[in-house]
Design a protein around this motif. Structure first.
Motif, PDB file in Angstrom:
ATOM      1  N   TRP A 249       9.642  13.682   7.728  1.00 13.58           N
ATOM      2  CA  TRP A 249       9.404  14.919   6.985  1.00 13.58           C
ATOM      3  C   TRP A 249       9.401  14.578   5.498  1.00 13.58           C
ATOM      4  O   TRP A 249      10.313  13.925   5.006  1.00 13.58           O
ATOM      5  CB  TRP A 249      10.494  15.956   7.253  1.00 13.58           C
ATOM      6  CG  TRP A 249      10.439  16.584   8.611  1.00 13.58           C
ATOM      7  CD1 TRP A 249      11.128  16.222   9.714  1.00 13.58           C
ATOM      8  CD2 TRP A 249       9.644  17.709   8.998  1.00 13.58           C
ATOM      9  NE1 TRP A 249      10.817  17.034  10.776  1.00 13.58           N
ATOM     10  CE2 TRP A 249       9.912  17.964  10.358  1.00 13.58           C
ATOM     11  CE3 TRP A 249       8.734  18.526   8.317  1.00 13.58           C
ATOM     12  CZ2 TRP A 249       9.303  19.006  11.056  1.00 13.58           C
ATOM     13  CZ3 TRP A 249       8.124  19.558   9.008  1.00 13.58           C
ATOM     14  CH2 TRP A 249       8.410  19.792  10.365  1.00 13.58           C
ATOM     15  N   ARG A 250       8.372  15.031   4.778  1.00 14.28           N
ATOM     16  CA  ARG A 250       8.301  14.814   3.339  1.00 14.28           C
ATOM     17  C   ARG A 250       7.867  16.098   2.644  1.00 14.28           C
ATOM     18  O   ARG A 250       6.948  16.782   3.095  1.00 14.28           O
ATOM     19  CB  ARG A 250       7.302  13.688   2.992  1.00 14.28           C
ATOM     20  CG  ARG A 250       7.756  12.292   3.413  1.00 14.28           C
ATOM     21  CD  ARG A 250       8.982  11.857   2.643  1.00 14.28           C
ATOM     22  NE  ARG A 250       9.372  10.495   2.961  1.00 14.28           N
ATOM     23  CZ  ARG A 250      10.174  10.141   3.954  1.00 14.28           C
ATOM     24  NH1 ARG A 250      10.664  11.095   4.763  1.00 14.28           N
ATOM     25  NH2 ARG A 250      10.509   8.884   4.177  1.00 14.28           N
ATOM     26  N   ASP A 251       8.545  16.423   1.526  1.00 11.34           N
ATOM     27  CA  ASP A 251       8.165  17.588   0.732  1.00 11.34           C
ATOM     28  C   ASP A 251       6.831  17.348   0.038  1.00 11.34           C
ATOM     29  O   ASP A 251       6.536  16.228  -0.401  1.00 11.34           O
ATOM     30  CB  ASP A 251       9.226  17.879  -0.333  1.00 11.34           C
ATOM     31  CG  ASP A 251      10.518  18.399   0.277  1.00 11.34           C
ATOM     32  OD1 ASP A 251      10.550  18.623   1.504  1.00 11.34           O
ATOM     33  OD2 ASP A 251      11.493  18.577  -0.472  1.00 11.34           O
ATOM     34  N   LEU A 252       6.022  18.407  -0.063  1.00 10.42           N
ATOM     35  CA  LEU A 252       4.777  18.313  -0.810  1.00 10.42           C
ATOM     36  C   LEU A 252       5.076  18.387  -2.304  1.00 10.42           C
ATOM     37  O   LEU A 252       5.822  19.255  -2.749  1.00 10.42           O
ATOM     38  CB  LEU A 252       3.823  19.451  -0.428  1.00 10.42           C
ATOM     39  CG  LEU A 252       3.327  19.515   1.022  1.00 10.42           C
ATOM     40  CD1 LEU A 252       2.311  20.639   1.164  1.00 10.42           C
ATOM     41  CD2 LEU A 252       2.710  18.199   1.452  1.00 10.42           C
ATOM     42  N   GLU A 253       4.500  17.462  -3.043  1.00 10.07           N
ATOM     43  CA  GLU A 253       4.590  17.515  -4.500  1.00 10.07           C
ATOM     44  C   GLU A 253       3.476  18.418  -5.010  1.00 10.07           C
ATOM     45  O   GLU A 253       2.316  18.241  -4.655  1.00 10.07           O
ATOM     46  CB  GLU A 253       4.441  16.114  -5.097  1.00 10.07           C
ATOM     47  CG  GLU A 253       5.518  15.146  -4.659  1.00 10.07           C
ATOM     48  CD  GLU A 253       5.275  13.750  -5.212  1.00 10.07           C
ATOM     49  OE1 GLU A 253       4.339  13.602  -6.031  1.00 10.07           O
ATOM     50  OE2 GLU A 253       6.004  12.833  -4.827  1.00 10.07           O
TER      51      GLU A 253
ATOM     52  N   LEU B 217       2.978  11.207  -1.389  1.00 12.89           N
ATOM     53  CA  LEU B 217       2.741   9.794  -1.657  1.00 12.89           C
ATOM     54  C   LEU B 217       3.851   9.013  -0.973  1.00 12.89           C
ATOM     55  O   LEU B 217       5.030   9.163  -1.309  1.00 12.89           O
ATOM     56  CB  LEU B 217       2.725   9.520  -3.160  1.00 12.89           C
ATOM     57  CG  LEU B 217       1.544  10.117  -3.923  1.00 12.89           C
ATOM     58  CD1 LEU B 217       1.717   9.925  -5.424  1.00 12.89           C
ATOM     59  CD2 LEU B 217       0.227   9.502  -3.466  1.00 12.89           C
ATOM     60  N   PHE B 218       3.481   8.179  -0.001  1.00 18.97           N
ATOM     61  CA  PHE B 218       4.439   7.510   0.874  1.00 18.97           C
ATOM     62  C   PHE B 218       4.270   5.996   0.784  1.00 18.97           C
ATOM     63  O   PHE B 218       3.401   5.429   1.446  1.00 18.97           O
ATOM     64  CB  PHE B 218       4.226   7.994   2.312  1.00 18.97           C
ATOM     65  CG  PHE B 218       5.234   7.470   3.302  1.00 18.97           C
ATOM     66  CD1 PHE B 218       6.555   7.882   3.266  1.00 18.97           C
ATOM     67  CD2 PHE B 218       4.846   6.559   4.272  1.00 18.97           C
ATOM     68  CE1 PHE B 218       7.470   7.404   4.170  1.00 18.97           C
ATOM     69  CE2 PHE B 218       5.755   6.074   5.186  1.00 18.97           C
ATOM     70  CZ  PHE B 218       7.074   6.498   5.130  1.00 18.97           C
ATOM     71  N   PRO B 219       5.064   5.303  -0.058  1.00 15.84           N
ATOM     72  CA  PRO B 219       4.986   3.834  -0.101  1.00 15.84           C
ATOM     73  C   PRO B 219       5.391   3.240   1.243  1.00 15.84           C
ATOM     74  O   PRO B 219       6.405   3.625   1.829  1.00 15.84           O
ATOM     75  CB  PRO B 219       5.981   3.461  -1.206  1.00 15.84           C
ATOM     76  CG  PRO B 219       6.187   4.717  -1.997  1.00 15.84           C
ATOM     77  CD  PRO B 219       6.029   5.841  -1.021  1.00 15.84           C
ATOM     78  N   LEU B 220       4.619   2.281   1.732  1.00 20.47           N
ATOM     79  CA  LEU B 220       4.817   1.756   3.080  1.00 20.47           C
ATOM     80  C   LEU B 220       5.794   0.587   3.129  1.00 20.47           C
ATOM     81  O   LEU B 220       6.240   0.211   4.210  1.00 20.47           O
ATOM     82  CB  LEU B 220       3.481   1.320   3.680  1.00 20.47           C
ATOM     83  CG  LEU B 220       2.492   2.470   3.911  1.00 20.47           C
ATOM     84  CD1 LEU B 220       1.136   1.924   4.304  1.00 20.47           C
ATOM     85  CD2 LEU B 220       3.010   3.418   4.975  1.00 20.47           C
TER      86      LEU B 220
ATOM     87  N   SER C 166       0.820  -1.202   0.000  1.00 20.34           N
ATOM     88  CA  SER C 166       0.000   0.000   0.000  1.00 20.34           C
ATOM     89  C   SER C 166       0.859   1.259   0.000  1.00 20.34           C
ATOM     90  O   SER C 166       2.033   1.237   0.360  1.00 20.34           O
ATOM     91  CB  SER C 166      -0.934   0.012   1.222  1.00 20.34           C
ATOM     92  OG  SER C 166      -1.770  -1.120   1.234  1.00 20.34           O
ATOM     93  N   THR C 167       0.221   2.355  -0.393  1.00 24.60           N
ATOM     94  CA  THR C 167       0.851   3.674  -0.399  1.00 24.60           C
ATOM     95  C   THR C 167      -0.055   4.645   0.340  1.00 24.60           C
ATOM     96  O   THR C 167      -1.263   4.718   0.053  1.00 24.60           O
ATOM     97  CB  THR C 167       1.089   4.171  -1.829  1.00 24.60           C
ATOM     98  OG1 THR C 167       2.000   3.297  -2.493  1.00 24.60           O
ATOM     99  CG2 THR C 167       1.663   5.582  -1.837  1.00 24.60           C
ATOM    100  N   LEU C 168       0.519   5.368   1.290  1.00 23.77           N
ATOM    101  CA  LEU C 168      -0.236   6.394   2.012  1.00 23.77           C
ATOM    102  C   LEU C 168      -0.249   7.679   1.184  1.00 23.77           C
ATOM    103  O   LEU C 168       0.801   8.182   0.795  1.00 23.77           O
ATOM    104  CB  LEU C 168       0.396   6.661   3.377  1.00 23.77           C
ATOM    105  CG  LEU C 168      -0.249   7.769   4.213  1.00 23.77           C
ATOM    106  CD1 LEU C 168      -1.663   7.382   4.623  1.00 23.77           C
ATOM    107  CD2 LEU C 168       0.602   8.076   5.448  1.00 23.77           C
ATOM    108  N   SER C 169      -1.444   8.177   0.898  1.00 19.62           N
ATOM    109  CA  SER C 169      -1.609   9.414   0.143  1.00 19.62           C
ATOM    110  C   SER C 169      -2.157  10.491   1.076  1.00 19.62           C
ATOM    111  O   SER C 169      -3.195  10.305   1.708  1.00 19.62           O
ATOM    112  CB  SER C 169      -2.566   9.204  -1.034  1.00 19.62           C
ATOM    113  OG  SER C 169      -2.918  10.450  -1.622  1.00 19.62           O
ATOM    114  N   VAL C 170      -1.458  11.620   1.160  1.00 16.40           N
ATOM    115  CA  VAL C 170      -1.895  12.754   1.967  1.00 16.40           C
ATOM    116  C   VAL C 170      -1.982  13.978   1.054  1.00 16.40           C
ATOM    117  O   VAL C 170      -0.962  14.439   0.530  1.00 16.40           O
ATOM    118  CB  VAL C 170      -0.929  13.047   3.135  1.00 16.40           C
ATOM    119  CG1 VAL C 170      -1.486  14.172   4.010  1.00 16.40           C
ATOM    120  CG2 VAL C 170      -0.691  11.795   3.964  1.00 16.40           C
ATOM    121  N   CYS C 171      -3.188  14.461   0.834  1.00 18.30           N
ATOM    122  CA  CYS C 171      -3.419  15.638  -0.012  1.00 18.30           C
ATOM    123  C   CYS C 171      -3.714  16.840   0.888  1.00 18.30           C
ATOM    124  O   CYS C 171      -4.611  16.783   1.733  1.00 18.30           O
ATOM    125  CB  CYS C 171      -4.574  15.385  -0.971  1.00 18.30           C
ATOM    126  SG  CYS C 171      -4.913  16.766  -2.095  1.00 18.30           S
TER     127      CYS C 171
END
Length: 347
Positions: free
Chosen positions: A194-198, A179-182, A157-162
């Motif tokens: 910490w993840r940059d917003l695309e 988009l964060f592949p688990l 799965s991939t976690l999607s945060v919009c």
């Protein structure tokens, strides 16, 4: 006269602990040590942002964030970033996602309400929403989301945060997404991430160029609308121009194929090519749209030269932004969803 009976010596037998009881004690001790080890990463989150307390909202936990000035700050740079944490509990098969805060939002969004929509791709179609506390460049959250998912499926799965910015009149703007592949991310469960917003304006990392696509779907009309708006950075091989071919597929079967007019000799062609396909709702999970940029051959009898391809569709065909684009289209019926995508080499 009868004498008193002779006393019989009586002693308690020594306490004997069976091997099973000993194993049980050892197992209990091992479990306690294992739980302590699992709590260590969570304590790292708590030390960074706040504390976890029981919640009455049915999720089981809430994250109480402290001031955004406490703890470690975001990595250096001016990109908008999301701070969060993930943890998977094998015993209950639950994925826990802790939203912490956002950092460096663009100034045009500082006065708006900030919201996020979370999905666990590829299965979730209905997003879970959270609203930030306060406004400004670094809004904070107090939310924990729990996804019930098996150990086997969570690795795929991939976690999607919009991230959305909502104006006073209710109009929404997409700030960006993560988009964060688990797969491979549970070795240090609970650590602060910490993840940059695309964003749509971010240049794509495609050596073959990028194409901007708009998708919309009408459930009542059972119609899929596709618009190829423009392309950029195309590596032209000749000066014969470029066109785009759009194919609707079900599995490996080509249902319908359409082709745009040829746009002459431009590396950043503007197509504005609109087309529609008849597609029933029950086929949305088994169909995809394939885009192929082509250059006409100098010899009419020869086929066109492919420059790059793109596939948008469900989990069967796509991953990452391409999959997310399709899911957003399905979930926002009759509203066009427009995104840039990088091209890949034809196979």
């Amino acid at each position: 006269m009868c004498g008193r009976p002779r006393e019989i010596a009586f002693t308690l037998p020594p306490r004997f602990i069976t091997q099973n009881h000993g194993d049980q004690k050892n197992n209990e001790q091992d479990k306690k040590e294992e739980e302590d080890m699992k709590m260590e990463p969570q304590r790292d989150v708590l030390a960074h942002r706040g504390s976890l307390v029981p919640s009455g909202d049915g999720f089981g936990w809430s994250l109480l964030c402290t001031s955004s000035k406490r703890g470690g700050g975001p990595p250096p740079g001016m990109a908008s970033r999301l701070c969060f944490s993930v943890e998977y509990r094998h015993s209950s098969e639950q994925l826990m996602v802790f939203l912490l805060r956002l950092s460096n939002l663009p100034p045009c969004f500082h006065g708006n309400v900030t919201m996020v929509e979370l999905r666990l791709l590829p299965d979730d179609r209905r997003p879970r929403q959270a609203k930030a506390r306060g406004t400004g460049p670094d809004p904070e959250f107090t939310d924990c989301f729990i996804f019930q998912v098996s150990a086997l499926r969570v690795l795929r799965s991939t976690l999607s945060v919009c991230v959305l910015s909502v104006e006073q009149d209710g109009k929404r703007h997409v700030v960006g997404r993560v988009l964060f592949p688990l797969e491979g991310e549970f070795g240090q469960a609970g650590r602060v991430l910490w993840r940059d917003l695309e964003t749509e304006e971010d240049p794509q990392c495609s050596e073959l160029g990028d194409v901007q696509i708009s998708l919309s779907y009408s459930t009542s009309l059972q119609r899929l609308s596709v618009v190829v708006l423009r392309a950029r950075g195309i590596q032209l091989l000749t000066d014969a121009g470029v066109c785009v071919q759009v194919i609707l597929q079900k599995h490996t079967q080509v249902v319908k194929m359409k082709r745009s007019c040829v746009v002459k000799g431009e590396n950043d062609p503007y197509f504005n090519f609109k087309t529609t396909f008849k597609l029933r709702p029950q086929h949305l999970d088994e169909a995809c749209v394939r885009f192929e940029l082509q250059q006409p051959s100098s010899v009419r009898s020869e086929p066109p030269i492919p420059l790059g391809v793109l596939v948008l569709g469900p989990f069967m065909y796509s991953r990452g932004p391409q999959l997310q684009h399709w899911i957003d289209m399905v979930n926002t019926a009759q509203e066009p969803v427009t995104l840039w995508h990088g091209l890949r080499r034809p196979t």
